[in-house]
Design an enzyme around this catalytic site. Structure first.
Site, PDB file in Angstrom:
ATOM      1  N   GLU A 194       8.221   2.891  13.808  1.00 45.85           N
ATOM      2  CA  GLU A 194       9.040   3.663  13.202  1.00 45.85           C
ATOM      3  C   GLU A 194       9.292   5.467  12.533  1.00 45.85           C
ATOM      4  OE1 GLU A 194       7.290   1.185   9.810  1.00 45.85           O
ATOM      5  OE2 GLU A 194       8.953  -0.225   9.388  1.00 45.85           O
ATOM      6  N   ASN A 233       0.810  -1.255  -0.415  1.00 47.38           N
ATOM      7  CA  ASN A 233       0.061   0.043   0.303  1.00 47.38           C
ATOM      8  C   ASN A 233       0.579   1.826  -0.147  1.00 47.38           C
ATOM      9  OD1 ASN A 233       0.836  -0.690   2.713  1.00 47.38           O
ATOM     10  ND2 ASN A 233      -1.874   0.154   3.660  1.00 47.38           N
ATOM     11  N   GLU A 274       4.670  -4.191  12.187  1.00 45.12           N
ATOM     12  CA  GLU A 274       3.576  -3.001  11.764  1.00 45.12           C
ATOM     13  C   GLU A 274       2.685  -3.876  11.660  1.00 45.12           C
ATOM     14  OE1 GLU A 274       3.133   0.470  13.115  1.00 45.12           O
ATOM     15  OE2 GLU A 274       5.161   0.301  13.475  1.00 45.12           O
ATOM     16  N   CYS A 316      -2.927   1.249   6.750  1.00 45.34           N
ATOM     17  CA  CYS A 316      -3.252   0.702   8.082  1.00 45.34           C
ATOM     18  C   CYS A 316      -3.386   1.769   8.983  1.00 45.34           C
ATOM     19  CB  CYS A 316      -1.976  -0.044   8.663  1.00 45.34           C
ATOM     20  SG  CYS A 316      -0.214   1.400   8.483  1.00 45.34           S
TER      21      CYS A 316
END
Ligand code: ADP
Length: 494
Positions: free
Chosen positions: A464, A152, A250, A284
């Site tokens: 991150e 994505n 993640e 997400c």
């Protein structure tokens, strides 16, 4: 004839060891074959791991500011190639050109941020408990890192990892998602042009179960960064745990936007449209739950339906398109499955709720923006990540109630509240269990120099982005320098 793309191992572009390939197609037009990519084997991972291990011996000794210079040059190249990369990304991923330009921009931001971090990477000094003794601690690289990424954010997510990882002195085996391998190869090309030595970054394309698994079990690999589904993340975590590797996960989200009666309603409407239907809901951090205060519920829904209905669906490369296709058939089938469950569970589908299969849209995997009202907080569509343009609207009766609903899912990535009441906003920031919290802005919009990640089942405590990513890509070394000229015993002589 489809273009043939390759792996990049030890400074050489090469096919998979058995010569097999897989196709990369355009989700907006499945007849459009972008090219073939190597369907790699464990042998290819073996070669990449050996190459990354060998390159690490010298890369770790290159001064961090020099490693940062390579990121800066990569950023310059990305600026030059921005529109070209965006077009390539839209063709294989589907999101609109505006969004793919944003995705490349995130890579550029990360490149320039990491370039300067090469001149910081601060250590910490503390006083010693003994006289004439100096205590230092500083960051050191980990070694060979495995990077497994989703489709994505084909440029942003790899760069969030690769640039800081390189600046910190690590080397990589990079396995991008099967749906977006072309953008990944462009990133490798860019780093080659920027002057990255051979073996420091190796890309191995192929199936997650083969290449991904081989990376997570390879003894040379010391750390694995994974972004993707919760199901796969759990497998990666277990394998890494068993093999004593650092792992950064993640995974999913079930993000909510709360709208209180005192909010700027127009702003909240624009926020939800962007948060829920931007990237066709395939982020997400996408907003998949709208928690509306009962006092404004009906009027808000009326406006939302009008606006969502007007969103223009189509090929993301065409002018004026606002919602692109779903990435592939499997993903669209999953959206259909969850929408069917939503209807069965008694939620009211007030918009969409079906595939978009008319005109040119028949060629791709389109799904209509979908809104459910009357959704119960514990129903399947309130709880499960859908990863598509499907919004569940849940009614609340107070701030406390809204926060409880927001927290009633297993995930904890992003949240948003629209209110003009500063006290309410700060209570929400304090009490909502997420890693990223927005006030009067949608649940999407993370910036490259801020910590990115979630709590609960979204991740495993790492972040991150920004300075926090260096906590994953480095280890601490503690150094004691005794200049007393005699034996000093800690805990005993003081
Ligand atoms: P999605 O369902 O969105 O494709 P996945 O979590 O399956 O999400 O994929 C994310 C990344 O993980 C992809 O690069 C994929 O190839 C990889 N992957 C899939 N299965 C595994 C596995 N068993 N081990 C390691 N990586 C995997």
């Amino acid at each position: 004839m489809a273009q043939k793309f390759q792996n990049y191992i030890n400074g050489v572009w090469c096919d998979s060891s058995n010569g097999q390939t897989f196709e990369n197609r355009n989700p907006a037009n499945w007849d459009d074959v972008i090219g073939t990519f190597p369907l790699s084997t464990t042998d290819d991972v073996e070669r990449a791991a050996n190459s990354a291990a060998e390159a690490y011996r010298s890369w770790r000794l290159v001064p961090a500011p020099t490693r940062g210079d390579i990121c800066r040059r990569a950023g310059d190249i990305m600026v030059r190639r921005k529109d070209e990369i965006a077009a390539i990304m839209t063709r294989e991923m589907g999101k609109t050109l505006t969004e793919t330009r944003g995705d490349v921009q995130e890579g550029i931001d990360t490149a320039f941020y990491c370039a300067t971090e090469g001149r910081r990477l601060f250590g910490i000094n503390t006083p010693s408990e003994l006289p004439n003794k100096l205590n230092l601690s500083f960051r050191v690289p980990i070694g060979v890192c495995g990077l497994i990424t989703p489709w994505n954010f084909p440029m942003a997510i790899p760069t969030w990892n690769i640039f800081p990882g390189l600046v910190a002195g690590n080397t990589f085996i990079f396995k991008p998602a099967e749906d977006t391998p072309h953008t990944a190869n462009i990133l490798v090309e860019i780093l080659i042009e920027a002057g990255l030595p051979k073996g420091v970054l190796n890309i191995v394309h192929g199936a997650g179960e083969v290449v991904g698994t081989a990376i997570t079990i390879h003894p040379h690999v010391r750390a694995v960064s994974f972004t993707g589904s919760t199901k796969t993340g759990e497998i990666v975590a277990q394998t890494c745990g068993k093999n004593t590797k650092h792992v950064c996960l993640e995974m999913g989200g079930k993000n909510a936007q709360i709208v209180m009666p005192d909010a700027d309603i127009d702003l909240a409407l624009h926020g939800i449209l962007w948060g829920a239907f931007g990237t066709t809901g395939q982020r997400c951090t996408a907003t998949s739950r709208l928690i509306l205060h009962q006092d404004i519920h009906d009027a808000f829904i009326e406006q939302l339906i009008i606006k969502a209905k007007a969103l223009k669906l189509g090929d993301g490369s065409a002018e004026g398109i606002e919602v692109g296709p779903i990435i592939n058939r499997k993903q669209r089938d999953n959206i259909e499955r969850l929408v069917t469950i939503g209807k069965k569970e008694g939620a009211v589908c007030v918009l969409g709720g079906e595939k978009a299969e008319y005109g040119d849209l028949k060629k791709g995997w389109f799904y209509k923006p979908t809104i459910f009202t009357g959704v119960l907080p514990n129903s399947t569509i309130s709880q499960e990540e859908i990863f598509g343009p499907v919004l569940s609207v849940i009614k609340c009766n107070s701030l406390q109630n809204a926060i409880e609903i927001t927290n009633s899912v297993k995930y904890g990535l992003s949240s948003s509240i629209y209110t003009r009441d500063i006290n309410a906003a700060l209570v929400a920031v304090r009490d909502i269990e997420v890693g990223i919290s927005y006030i009067n802005a949608p649940t999407i919009g993370a910036e490259a120099h801020m910590p990115f990640g979630g709590v609960k089942a979204t991740g495993n405590g790492h972040r991150e982005g920004g300075w926090t990513v260096f906590d994953f890509y480095t280890e601490w070394k503690a150094v004691y320098i005794d200049y007393s000229g005699r034996l000093q015993r800690a805990q005993i002589d003081n």
